[in-house]
Design a protein around this motif. Structure first.
Motif, PDB file in Angstrom:
ATOM      1  N   THR A 110      -5.156  22.840  32.969  1.00 34.34           N
ATOM      2  CA  THR A 110      -4.579  23.202  34.127  1.00 34.34           C
ATOM      3  C   THR A 110      -4.256  24.175  35.138  1.00 34.34           C
ATOM      4  OG1 THR A 110      -3.715  20.849  32.736  1.00 34.34           O
ATOM      5  CG2 THR A 110      -2.470  21.295  34.804  1.00 34.34           C
ATOM      6  N   ILE A 111      -4.419  23.594  35.953  1.00 34.08           N
ATOM      7  CA  ILE A 111      -4.109  24.253  36.908  1.00 34.08           C
ATOM      8  C   ILE A 111      -2.689  24.099  38.286  1.00 34.08           C
ATOM      9  CG2 ILE A 111      -4.671  25.887  39.597  1.00 34.08           C
ATOM     10  CD1 ILE A 111      -7.202  25.571  38.370  1.00 34.08           C
ATOM     11  N   THR A 112      -1.757  24.689  37.833  1.00 33.46           N
ATOM     12  CA  THR A 112      -0.419  24.236  38.436  1.00 33.46           C
ATOM     13  C   THR A 112      -0.338  24.755  40.433  1.00 33.46           C
ATOM     14  OG1 THR A 112       0.631  23.813  37.362  1.00 33.46           O
ATOM     15  CG2 THR A 112       1.849  23.781  39.086  1.00 33.46           C
ATOM     16  N   PRO A 113      -0.486  24.380  41.347  1.00 34.13           N
ATOM     17  CA  PRO A 113      -0.629  24.586  43.165  1.00 34.13           C
ATOM     18  C   PRO A 113       0.947  24.854  43.424  1.00 34.13           C
ATOM     19  CG  PRO A 113      -1.152  22.449  43.067  1.00 34.13           C
ATOM     20  CD  PRO A 113      -1.723  22.622  41.534  1.00 34.13           C
TER      21      PRO A 113
ATOM     22  N   PHE B  20       3.338  33.745  37.444  1.00 32.83           N
ATOM     23  CA  PHE B  20       2.188  34.137  38.430  1.00 32.83           C
ATOM     24  C   PHE B  20       0.935  33.648  37.492  1.00 32.83           C
ATOM     25  CE2 PHE B  20      -1.537  35.289  40.295  1.00 32.83           C
ATOM     26  CZ  PHE B  20      -1.909  33.977  40.877  1.00 32.83           C
ATOM     27  N   ASN B  21       1.698  35.035  36.457  1.00 31.75           N
ATOM     28  CA  ASN B  21       0.494  35.256  35.343  1.00 31.75           C
ATOM     29  C   ASN B  21       0.334  34.069  34.212  1.00 31.75           C
ATOM     30  OD1 ASN B  21      -0.086  37.007  36.687  1.00 31.75           O
ATOM     31  ND2 ASN B  21       1.476  38.924  35.322  1.00 31.75           N
ATOM     32  N   ALA B  22       1.341  33.504  34.082  1.00 30.21           N
ATOM     33  CA  ALA B  22       1.516  32.805  32.925  1.00 30.21           C
ATOM     34  C   ALA B  22       0.913  31.455  32.603  1.00 30.21           C
ATOM     35  CB  ALA B  22       3.476  32.830  32.758  1.00 30.21           C
ATOM     36  N   ALA B  23       0.375  30.708  34.107  1.00 28.95           N
ATOM     37  CA  ALA B  23      -0.452  29.806  34.181  1.00 28.95           C
ATOM     38  C   ALA B  23      -1.131  29.520  35.203  1.00 28.95           C
ATOM     39  CB  ALA B  23       1.154  28.917  33.651  1.00 28.95           C
ATOM     40  N   PRO B  24      -2.430  29.156  34.989  1.00 32.34           N
ATOM     41  CA  PRO B  24      -3.197  29.311  36.512  1.00 32.34           C
ATOM     42  C   PRO B  24      -2.779  28.672  37.360  1.00 32.34           C
ATOM     43  CG  PRO B  24      -4.376  28.123  34.205  1.00 32.34           C
ATOM     44  CD  PRO B  24      -2.837  28.644  33.818  1.00 32.34           C
TER      45      PRO B  24
END
Lengths: 523, 523
Positions: A112-115, A230-234
């Motif tokens: 999952t990418i979370t903006p 930021f680095n923890a998830a997309p």
């Protein structure tokens, strides 16, 4: 005007909603569109190739990787792959099947990418399917101005369309290349607009270290995130292309490694044009594409185990009379479907595209685009690039085409809805059939009345009136209707909310990096 | 002109051929089209409904047939069905599942229709898929004359298009209704033209005894057949529609019985418009359609055991704002696919359609038509009605749309070709990939050279040149390109050969029947 069907509010439709911040009610412009959702494709994919065929392509790709090798024009990649035990000769890297399959197995099947707006998170993989705006054409075309080079104002118009349409899930590459902005700072201006005009998932071009790092930093700021968060998830992604045949260039691999190491997804999309950069046979072109794609994915998984990746297909054929690419062809459809079979074999999310060869948004454009979008559905594609707005083989972005394509995308979303094929007793409707009998009609019966407001797809750009009503209202054709919708959206656009302090931090970052000279332009 | 790609002979293309008698070489007009073939659909059908869903629709249809009943406004049908043991009350006929399934099991799963030219025989059923011209619009539309009532000259133009295109397998109903010919003799004039301008499979409207008998007689004469020869195998067919909900009218059933008893195929196509003549839910509309279709098929199989029949779907949805039919919608696609599942459950050939709502052959027309044609593919449809030329929900036939649709049909035919997804070692092409390596291209390699002339689909109406070349050549859009092709075909048309004595016999038959007054027009 002809498209009152598209611009008049229909308050009875329960599919309304999801439009907050998208349209100013005061001006009279209103477009009834579907709410935001991540479509889930319920169909079994179309599988032109049998199990032996999948094995033949897989074994072919493994043969290429093991015996022919892929060129990596990137010293860091060569060092990593040498460390991994690959046979490195100059830029040529050969890797064995065991290594490749071990690396591929590290990749998640879904992520999952979370903006910056978590409500706009997108899931990539499984049966999910998301749509990305047209990306990277150098030119735009609209019915009043014709073809012209991309500029920043047009870029912003497309960003507004990208944000407005709920069926566009990702703000991918630049819808047009804004050539009025110097390349050294273009990414700064573009990302500032993208991050403020939209709240959807962003993309970074892997075109040099500074660009990639700037975009990651700006996405981090826009999300109000610490480095660790930021680095923890997309939070964003990049797409890289190989230089077919058999080659990965420096900046694409450099960018991919930078993102992968920070946990940000990389889609790897070889551009294997059958008969030009790839074999003239479709399964040969797919085999080459798979080999090039897996080589990069193996690199990324060795460098950043478990990093989110996807494999893309951009396999089409040339026009054998001119050598120019042709898109939306029968061969393109089959290549996309076959690549889908391989993506499932490897357990990787799949990217494909909504593409056409046509120069203007006319009938040809839509049969070609329909071919490519339905092939995306049939292939089990998870991420559809260029899903709205593409013309002339990717050399033109068109706002009218954008609106038209969104109609097709919405129809695909509706097609996926279980309501269209449910078979509960209420759907079979024997009591209504008994009630109406042989001499009545169904307009007035309770079964219809309870369902009619959202029983069927409601179009946005289509005109479903009869010829006489349509003619009396100006005989407005589809491109003109789409143009009016585009103008209505752009002229009434209200950007999504953003915390003022974050906006200032973003603006400061852009100003500072511009002062530093931006990115070098000599690569 | 813009479509030199479509009108210039490319002698290198091995897909040339099958054009004899179609184009006069002397005038310079030449269209490179695919040769005649009966397409075979290799794809597994898309199945939106699971086994329980198929059962739910089947059981729903059986409930309708057993407990609600179907009205037959035809005394002969009532007598036959009473004899068969059905419960007949007035015009209402109720039939049990055992009887229906026993009758349905009598129908062949596949049959062949052989027109006067046996090379144009069509197989209906199995994985075969054939395309029928647009049938029955009252109006025509072209880019120069706009919308106007159908006339005999326009009828003949469409017959020429029907004959010319190898991807049109059947000369179905009248492409436009020629209102300048009196209805009492219209069928005589139309069939004479149809049987002399084309050599493809013909259709009879089931609109009264005289019309049906005249058409059968004329097809018999055109084929040079005795009565026994005509009766021995399918030579033509009819299509009948129910009067939804729950009703079959007199002339359709009368015609169907006449054909069935002479071994000629009957396609039974209810027109169940969800929300109007059928439940607003798609599976409900399909259930009603199946019940109506099976009722007529049971009748025909009792009256003429083993007669060739097919089941048609014409289930779409209305525009809930206007109540008017909408075509090529997501709901239409699902209804078509679901009906395909039921057709396979019953072992019956399937008919569907290539339809759209759009008024002119623009972008909307092609996304709607693409939706319906790809749904035909996905449903395993065997006979695609209105496959070329349909506009405005069937109220308009357009020659430009005819040409455009033939482009899509040819692409479907190419899509079906195993070459597009073959995975032999020659297709995987490892030797070519080795030969070209990382620094070459595939244009010149032996693998490409051996295949390039027919490696890919060659378009007829599409313009694949870049924008500048297209613009410099007049910026001709798709409808205009299609118009030029249409004029080229019609102006250079040469009819297929026919024995002069047969032509005279046909003409004599028409003259005699006209002298007798033709058919009554009071039904």
């Amino acid at each position: 005007m002809a498209n009152d069907s598209a611009t008049t509010a229909r308050k009875t439709n329960r599919r309304a909603g999801g439009r907050s911040g998208n349209a100013r009610r005061t001006t009279g412009f209103h477009l009834e569109q579907m709410p935001w959702r991540i479509p889930v494709n319920p169909d079994r994919p179309t599988e032109p190739v049998d199990t032996e065929g999948v094995q033949a392509i897989h074994k072919g790709a493994m043969h290429i990787l093991e015996n022919i090798g892929i060129e990596f024009l990137n010293d860091e990649a060569l060092t990593i792959l040498k460390d991994a035990g690959c046979r490195v000769t100059g830029n040529n890297v050969r890797m064995g099947e065991d290594f490749v399959m071990e690396m591929v197995a590290r990749a998640p099947t879904e992520f999952t990418i979370t903006p910056r707006n978590p409500d706009r998170a997108v899931t990539i993989g499984g049966k999910h399917m998301v749509f990305v705006n047209v990306s990277s054409p150098p030119n735009s075309w609209d019915i009043h101005r014709g073809k012209r080079s991309g500029d920043f104002e047009t870029f912003k118009d497309f960003m507004k369309l990208t944000q407005f349409f709920n069926c566009i899930h990702i703000a991918g590459g630049y819808p047009v290349e804004p050539i009025d902005i110097h390349p050294s700072v273009r990414h700064l201006d573009c990302l500032f607009e993208k991050l403020t005009l939209t709240d959807k998932t962003c993309h970074a071009y892997s075109l040099g270290r500074e660009r990639v790092e700037d975009v990651m930093e700006m996405v981090r700021i826009a999300g109000g995130l610490s480095d660790d968060e930021f680095n923890a998830a997309p939070r964003m992604y990049t797409n890289i292309n190989s230089v077919s045949p058999l080659k990965h260039d420096f900046p694409m691999i450099d960018g991919a490694l930078r993102l992968a190491r920070r946990g940000q997804p990389v889609m790897v999309t070889p551009f294997t044009l059958a008969g030009a950069m790839a074999p003239v046979t479709m399964s040969g072109a797919v085999t080459l594409s798979i080999a090039e794609g897996l080589a990069a994915i193996a690199l990324l998984q060795y460098a950043a185990p478990g990093c989110p990746v996807g494999i893309g297909t951009f396999t089409s054929n040339v026009d054998m009379r001119s050598g120019a690419p042709a898109f939306g062809t029968p061969e393109y459809m089959r290549a996309t479907q076959i690549t889908g079979q391989l993506a499932r074999f490897y357990g990787l999310p799949l990217r494909s595209s909504g593409v056409c060869t046509a120069n203007i948004p006319d009938a040809q454009a839509m049969w070609e685009t329909s071919n490519s979008l339905w092939a995306a559905v049939q292939s089990g594609t998870n991420m559809v690039y260029h899903a709205a707005g593409w013309l002339e083989g990717g050399l033109i972005a068109s706002p009218e085409k954008f609106v038209m394509d969104c109609e097709v995308l919405q129809m695909i979303q509706r097609y996926f809805e279980p309501a269209t094929f449910a078979t509960t007793p209420e759907d079979i409707a024997l009591s209504a059939i008994t009630e109406v009998g042989p001499n009545g009609h169904y307009f007035g019966c309770a079964h219809t009345q309870a369902r009619y407001t959202d029983a069927f797809y409601s179009p946005i750009a289509s005109d479903w009136r009869n010829y006489e009503a349509w003619e009396a209202d100006g005989a407005v054709d589809t491109p003109e209707r789409a143009h009016r919708i585009y103008r209505g959206i752009v002229d009434n656009f209200e950007p999504p909310t953003m915390d003022e302090s974050i906006r200032e931090e973003l603006a400061d970052y852009v100003a500072r990096r511009k002062a530093e000279g931006g990115a070098p332009t000599d690569f």
